[in-house]
Design a protein around this motif. Structure first.
Motif, short mmCIF file in Angstrom:
data_model
loop_
_atom_site.label_atom_id
_atom_site.label_comp_id
_atom_site.label_asym_id
_atom_site.label_seq_id
_atom_site.Cartn_x
_atom_site.Cartn_y
_atom_site.Cartn_z
N TYR A 423 -24.55 -25.20 -8.92
CA TYR A 423 -25.57 -25.77 -7.96
C TYR A 423 -26.40 -24.99 -7.05
CZ TYR A 423 -22.60 -29.83 -9.02
OH TYR A 423 -22.20 -31.12 -9.82
N ASN A 424 -26.10 -23.55 -7.14
CA ASN A 424 -26.62 -22.59 -6.29
C ASN A 424 -27.56 -21.67 -7.23
OD1 ASN A 424 -24.71 -20.99 -7.36
ND2 ASN A 424 -24.20 -20.33 -5.40
N GLY A 425 -27.37 -21.94 -8.61
CA GLY A 425 -28.26 -20.89 -9.41
C GLY A 425 -27.82 -19.57 -9.70
N ASP A 426 -26.64 -19.43 -9.47
CA ASP A 426 -26.31 -17.90 -9.36
C ASP A 426 -25.72 -17.43 -10.76
OD1 ASP A 426 -23.94 -19.25 -9.32
OD2 ASP A 426 -22.95 -17.94 -7.55
N GLY A 427 -25.59 -18.44 -11.47
CA GLY A 427 -25.10 -18.17 -13.07
C GLY A 427 -23.51 -18.37 -13.14
N LYS A 428 -22.89 -19.11 -11.90
CA LYS A 428 -21.32 -19.17 -12.05
C LYS A 428 -21.46 -20.93 -11.87
CE LYS A 428 -20.11 -14.66 -10.07
NZ LYS A 428 -19.38 -14.08 -8.98
N THR A 429 -19.98 -21.36 -12.66
CA THR A 429 -19.92 -22.68 -12.44
C THR A 429 -19.04 -22.68 -10.94
OG1 THR A 429 -19.80 -23.01 -14.75
CG2 THR A 429 -18.62 -24.75 -13.35
N ASP A 430 -19.47 -23.76 -10.28
CA ASP A 430 -19.27 -24.01 -8.79
C ASP A 430 -18.13 -25.07 -8.96
OD1 ASP A 430 -20.94 -22.28 -7.71
OD2 ASP A 430 -22.28 -23.81 -7.76
N ILE A 431 -17.01 -25.12 -8.06
CA ILE A 431 -16.07 -26.11 -8.17
C ILE A 431 -16.60 -27.35 -7.23
CG2 ILE A 431 -13.73 -26.88 -6.81
CD1 ILE A 431 -12.78 -23.95 -7.55
#
Length: 472
Positions: A423-431
């Motif tokens: 959701y924030n575009g940092d390349g990591k899946t967010d919980i």
């Protein structure tokens, strides 16, 4: 660049719409590429390429020092002595301009364009709109589109997806490469004097995209191409897709299963549904295709690593995976949950199942892995940003997220539907969860966003998982 008349002009004549191609194209000039699906075919001037060479052993990245449509027009002129395989648009500058990330192919991949002097007969190449002195031209849409080309040609011609084989026009200035190229590519590394695409080209990000980790890093529900998961719900009562900050189209009918994905490889997620009644796939503005049958479970993913979502279904009656363009495979049991993805570091999604009866993950050719327990909901994603899918489960009994190799996190409440995404575009899946009681997204350590109403279906969670655990 050298000139040489080819033995033939291999231009294809496959009719597509020219409405979005901009003023540089006359009606009848533009056709669909038969080499690379996302591209438009619009040939360079006849004969401005070699029809034979030394094999395509690497790929060259250029910038145009100019604009997309005018560069295409330039390559079509008889007075030029240059050409290139692909051109990519950077910015949508005016209503008459092409879309950011649009791709035009101008020379067949089997031929050799005139773009890098003595390297011409050894490589392929892509020109990019913009100027080396201005980073504003190197948009995410351009990076994603171009990376798809580089990934495609590297796979097709079997050379490495690395910085020795995917190179700058000014690659002779990269320490160590000239010696390596002379020894391994058989070229004179110093015959080019250019320096493009320049210091603002983000090679680290670009090569991450080329290696296909962009697909793994959750472009899920990214309908505007900004690299972030959009808050998205589907309303079955009206067949409406509600995407936060984006238009909300009506698409689908009673019984359809929403299956968003990047079916044309342009870097944006497409509105799409699978129609179980007749086994057809409907992708808004693109196509309607028959693939599957009544009773099949849709499981689309990028199974061949070309940057496009593939039609795929799993047939419970015979436990068989059917993937468009690939051989069918019997694998799994009727109670298994489909969780395809890249868990092993390759460039494409693999057939993977989660077995809820014992909390084990299974994939052909790999050892079974126990991660989870009965009652857990599989929520795989790239939670650490390494480009590989992580096994993960959400446990409704205690509202806890368990992610392989990472700390457990308690987040959510009774009745919440997990909705993991970047959701924030940092390349990591967010919980993240969607709260069905009031229609709100809750993203761990980020934001709470009201979006949707009770009865909607959040689309970040793959449809098979969502329907298995949340049938209403």
């Amino acid at each position: 660049m050298k000139t040489q008349k080819p033995l033939w002009n291999r231009s294809a004549k496959l009719c597509v719409t020219t409405a979005s191609l901009g003023m540089a194209f006359a009606a009848g000039d533009a056709f669909a590429s038969t080499d690379y699906g996302p591209a438009i075919w619009n040939s360079a001037y006849s004969g401005h390429w070699y029809s034979s060479g030394n094999g395509h052993g690497f790929h060259v990245i250029h910038d145009m020092e100019g604009y997309y449509l005018s560069t295409i027009s330039y390559f079509k002129q008889s007075s030029t002595t240059s050409s290139v395989h692909y051109c990519v648009n950077g910015k949508h500058d005016a209503s008459s301009d092409a879309a950011a990330g649009e791709i035009t192919q101008m020379v067949r991949e089997s031929d050799y364009a005139w773009h890098v002097r003595c390297w011409n007969t050894y490589c392929t190449g892509t020109e990019h709109e913009g100027f080396a002195s201005n980073p504003a031209w190197y948009t995410e849409a351009m990076y994603v589109a171009s990376a798809g080309i580089s990934r495609h040609v590297a796979s097709k011609f079997t050379f490495g997806k690395d910085r020795n084989h995917i190179v700058a026009h000014g690659q002779e200035n990269v320490s160590g490469w000239p010696t390596w190229a002379a020894n391994n590519l058989g070229i004179d590394p110093y015959c080019n004097s250019h320096t493009d695409p320049g210091p603002y080209w983000d090679w680290s990000h670009y090569m991450t995209l080329v290696k296909n980790t962009a697909v793994i890093k959750h472009a899920v529900c990214d309908f505007n191409g900004d690299g972030k998961t959009d808050f998205t719900v589907y309303r079955p009562s009206s067949f409406t897709w509600y995407v936060y900050g984006v238009a909300s189209p009506v698409y689908g009918t009673t019984g359809d299963i929403p299956e968003p994905g990047d079916y044309d490889g342009d870097g944006n997620i497409d509105y799409a549904v699978f129609r179980p009644s007749d086994g057809t796939w409907h992708v808004m503005g693109i196509t309607v295709d028959q693939y599957g049958a009544n009773g099949d479970i849709p499981c689309p993913a990028d199974y061949d690593g070309d940057g496009q979502t593939d039609y795929a279904v799993w047939r419970p009656s015979n436990a068989t995976w059917y993937i468009n363009g690939q051989a069918s495979l019997v694998y799994g049991a009727s109670t298994d949950i489909l969780v395809p993805g890249n868990y092993y570091g390759g460039t494409s999604a693999e057939r993977v199942i989660f077995r809820p009866s014992d909390g084990t993950w299974h994939s052909p050719g790999h050892a079974n892995i126990a991660y989870g327990t009965t009652g857990d909901i599989p929520v795989p994603g790239d939670y650490n940003g390494d480009g590989i899918m992580d096994r993960a489960v959400y446990r409704p009994s205690n509202n806890t997220w368990y992610r392989e190799g990472m700390a457990n996190v308690q987040y959510g409440a009774a009745g919440d539907i997990p909705a993991p995404g970047d959701y924030n575009g940092d390349g990591k899946t967010d919980i993240a969860v969607w709260r069905a009681s009031d229609g709100s997204f809750h993203v761990y350590n980020q934001v709470i966003q009201s979006w949707g109403v009770p009865g909607d279906a959040p689309l970040a969670l793959p449809s098979h998982i969502r329907r298995m655990f949340f049938p209403n």
